[in-house]
Write a protein that holds these residues in place. Structure first.
Motif, mmCIF file in Angstrom:
data_model
loop_
_atom_site.group_PDB
_atom_site.id
_atom_site.type_symbol
_atom_site.label_atom_id
_atom_site.label_comp_id
_atom_site.label_asym_id
_atom_site.label_seq_id
_atom_site.Cartn_x
_atom_site.Cartn_y
_atom_site.Cartn_z
ATOM 1 N N SER A 103 1.368 -13.902 -8.398
ATOM 2 C CA SER A 103 0.796 -12.561 -8.495
ATOM 3 C C SER A 103 1.787 -11.588 -9.123
ATOM 4 O O SER A 103 1.395 -10.705 -9.891
ATOM 5 C CB SER A 103 0.377 -12.060 -7.107
ATOM 6 O OG SER A 103 -0.604 -12.888 -6.539
ATOM 7 N N ALA A 144 1.217 -8.944 -11.781
ATOM 8 C CA ALA A 144 1.210 -7.590 -11.234
ATOM 9 C C ALA A 144 1.946 -6.620 -12.142
ATOM 10 O O ALA A 144 1.519 -5.483 -12.336
ATOM 11 C CB ALA A 144 1.836 -7.584 -9.837
ATOM 12 N N ILE A 187 0.310 -3.359 -13.665
ATOM 13 C CA ILE A 187 0.808 -2.001 -13.461
ATOM 14 C C ILE A 187 1.078 -1.323 -14.800
ATOM 15 O O ILE A 187 0.760 -0.143 -14.993
ATOM 16 C CB ILE A 187 2.082 -2.017 -12.595
ATOM 17 C CG1 ILE A 187 1.789 -2.581 -11.199
ATOM 18 C CG2 ILE A 187 2.684 -0.619 -12.491
ATOM 19 C CD1 ILE A 187 0.800 -1.793 -10.386
ATOM 20 N N GLY A 243 -2.608 1.746 -10.588
ATOM 21 C CA GLY A 243 -2.103 0.419 -10.255
ATOM 22 C C GLY A 243 -1.607 0.332 -8.831
ATOM 23 O O GLY A 243 -1.887 -0.633 -8.112
ATOM 24 N N ALA A 265 -3.103 -1.911 -5.647
ATOM 25 C CA ALA A 265 -2.212 -2.843 -4.957
ATOM 26 C C ALA A 265 -2.272 -2.655 -3.448
ATOM 27 O O ALA A 265 -2.477 -3.607 -2.685
ATOM 28 C CB ALA A 265 -0.776 -2.673 -5.463
ATOM 29 N N GLY A 290 2.118 -6.005 -6.173
ATOM 30 C CA GLY A 290 2.145 -4.806 -7.006
ATOM 31 C C GLY A 290 3.111 -3.749 -6.537
ATOM 32 O O GLY A 290 3.418 -2.807 -7.279
ATOM 33 N N ALA A 341 5.335 -1.443 -9.305
ATOM 34 C CA ALA A 341 4.889 -0.052 -9.366
ATOM 35 C C ALA A 341 5.992 0.902 -8.929
ATOM 36 O O ALA A 341 6.183 1.971 -9.523
ATOM 37 C CB ALA A 341 3.652 0.136 -8.480
ATOM 38 N N GLY A 359 8.003 -8.076 -12.780
ATOM 39 C CA GLY A 359 7.052 -9.085 -12.324
ATOM 40 C C GLY A 359 7.541 -10.500 -12.566
ATOM 41 O O GLY A 359 7.352 -11.383 -11.721
#
Length: 510
Positions: free
Chosen positions: A67, A71, A75, A83, A87, A154, A158, A409
């Motif tokens: 993920s 993610a 984002i 985003g 999340a 996320g 983020a 990520g």
């Protein structure tokens, strides 16, 4: 457009940092509920062993890893505000879903779907096939962890992207260490809240109450967050400070980064990406091991239940708050010694990499008092969080903003893979050592009870042996010593490889 032109700078960026701190706190509270309830509540109800729990936590790590890979791109695509909202919404749903795994297990195995939490327990207790209860409940919890992992992935992309938006490079490690302290505070709040909620209202309500906090946070984020140049509370003085080193950040009229987008393939061309990913691969699993297995360690080795371990865990995570130094030290190296951000960060990370070596003394020290491993794990945890704040900031140091979430990520995916390996390996190792290296009255367990070569050891077997006066030397202690040793050296290995890949500061422009 900023309307305020006061000469004194506003400090809205620190309010945003506080929001990131609380998001991270909730993130870690949600993932801790399982580790603080499985030994006392889930294991007796669903008959899990260390391997079952290890499988759940390991798969959570791999779900989180995959993920994280997407993610960051998500984002970057959705941008920070939307985003982050998606999340935390998804992971809060996943957190609450855990509470209904008992009812779902009851429904699947007995057909009793419309029962309460207590009714589900009674229905499950009537099922004679223990293996079926285990496999069904584990599968359902894995699904809930999947949803939790997709959302939680996320958080850091983020948060790192938000930090890059609101802080100049020299302040990002400090800001990151502050919001990253939410991990410590979440872990700190968990043992003094979750076990007592579970004891008073049931383990299911622990998942529901903690999971609901995310929905509260969403309201604050919706009404408070705006990009710096669009935030009326940010005056020009603060905006100038935030944008002091935007040499790579040409923006359009909406404040969005211009220039080409970075694809996964392009990011992997840079040694900086590989250095960050390797550092995360080697060290993330150490923190997750401490997070997921320390309550089980205190239970397995020292016989504590979740309420008895609340004080040791609280003290442990209080110590990890020392990680705030992780943001101050590289700033000192940059401001006072004149080092570039990367050199200052790497020097600080080398210092932090030596502290986890204390974990080599955790298990031997436990023969004197359980407080010795508790204190050592606390120091190692603080070193990890200080390391983590800096390794995250290396991305912002060397990549343009439009690539930060994507590279973060990628690193998160690598960290998740490392976490999968250590959690899966720990569960298998602990069950193997518990069965194969344990002695009863000086005789190896499997020699004294050969039926356990093929059979599962009953949940209450060792408790009954102790009641009968048998002298037990549990092999699981050796298993923990092996894992502690791996955790001890991981950071130094990571640092030397990272330094080899990226020996000097080099900013990527395109």
């Amino acid at each position: 457009m900023n309307q305020s032109t006061n000469t004194k700078s506003t400090n809205v960026r620190w309010s945003i940092c506080v929001l990131l701190f609380f998001a991270t706190t909730i993130n870690y509270l949600d993932r801790q509920v399982l580790s603080l309830t499985w030994k006392d509540y889930l294991q007796p109800e669903f008959h899990w062993d260390n391997t079952d729990y290890g499988n759940i936590t390991a798969l959570f790590s791999i779900f989180y890893a995959v993920s994280m890979m997407f993610a960051g791109k998500f984002i970057d695509w959705m941008d920070t505000k939307k985003g982050f909202l998606w999340a935390i919404f998804i992971w809060s749903i996943g957190a609450v879903l855990h509470a209904f795994c008992g009812i779902a297990t009851s429904g699947i195995l007995t057909g009793n779907w419309f029962v309460g939490f207590e009714g589900a327990k009674e229905s499950i207790a009537t099922v004679n096939n223990v293996s079926l209860v285990i496999s069904t409940s584990v599968t359902l919890f894995i699904f809930a962890r999947l949803v939790l992992a997709i959302g939680e992935a996320g958080n850091f992309p983020a948060a790192i992207k938000t930090t890059a938006e609101y802080f100049p490079k020299k302040d990002r490690a400090f800001a990151t260490s502050i919001f990253n302290a939410g991990a410590t505070v979440g872990a700190l709040a968990a043992p003094v809240s979750i076990p007592f909620i579970a004891k008073a209202y049931g383990w299911e309500m622990a998942f529901i109450i903690i999971g609901a906090l995310g929905f509260v946070w969403m309201g604050f984020w919706i009404f408070y967050y705006k990009k710096p140049h669009q935030n009326r509370k940010v005056n020009q003085c603060e905006l100038d400070y935030i944008q002091q080193d935007h040499d790579d950040q040409a923006v359009n009229e909406n404040g969005e980064a211009m220039g080409k987008k970075f694809t996964f393939r392009e990011c992997f061309k840079y040694r900086q990406t590989w250095a960050f990913a390797f550092g995360k691969f080697m060290t993330d699993g150490v923190w997750w091991f401490y997070l997921f297995w320390t309550p089980a360690y205190l239970s397995s080795v020292y016989g504590m239940d979740s309420t008895e371990s609340a004080l040791p865990l609280f003290v442990l995570y209080i110590i990890t708050l020392l990680a705030i130094i992780g943001g101050w030290l590289p700033k000192y190296f940059v401001d006072k010694l004149g080092l570039d951000p990367y050199a200052g960060r790497m020097r600080a990370m080398l210092i932090f990499a030596f502290f986890p070596l204390l974990a080599l003394l955790a298990q031997p020290g436990g023969n004197i008092s359980y407080w010795i491993p508790v204190l050592i794990i606390g120091v190692a945890g603080a070193a990890h969080q200080a390391w983590s704040a800096n390794i995250f900031s290396t991305v912002g140091d060397m990549f343009p903003k439009r690539a930060i979430a994507t590279v973060t990520g990628i690193g998160g995916m690598a960290g998740g893979i490392g976490s999968f390996l250590i959690n899966k390996g720990s569960g298998v190792l602990f069950d193997f050592s518990h069965k194969n290296w344990t002695t009863v009255d000086g005789v190896p367990l499997l020699q004294k009870y050969p039926q356990f070569n093929t059979e599962r050891i009953p949940d209450d077997f060792f408790a009954n042996l102790k009641t009968s006066g048998a002298v037990i030397s549990d092999g699981i202690n050796t298993g923990y010593m092996i894992i502690f040793s791996i955790c001890a050296v991981a950071y130094l290995v990571a640092w030397f490889v990272m330094k080899g890949l990226v020996p000097k500061y080099k900013v990527i422009k395109d």
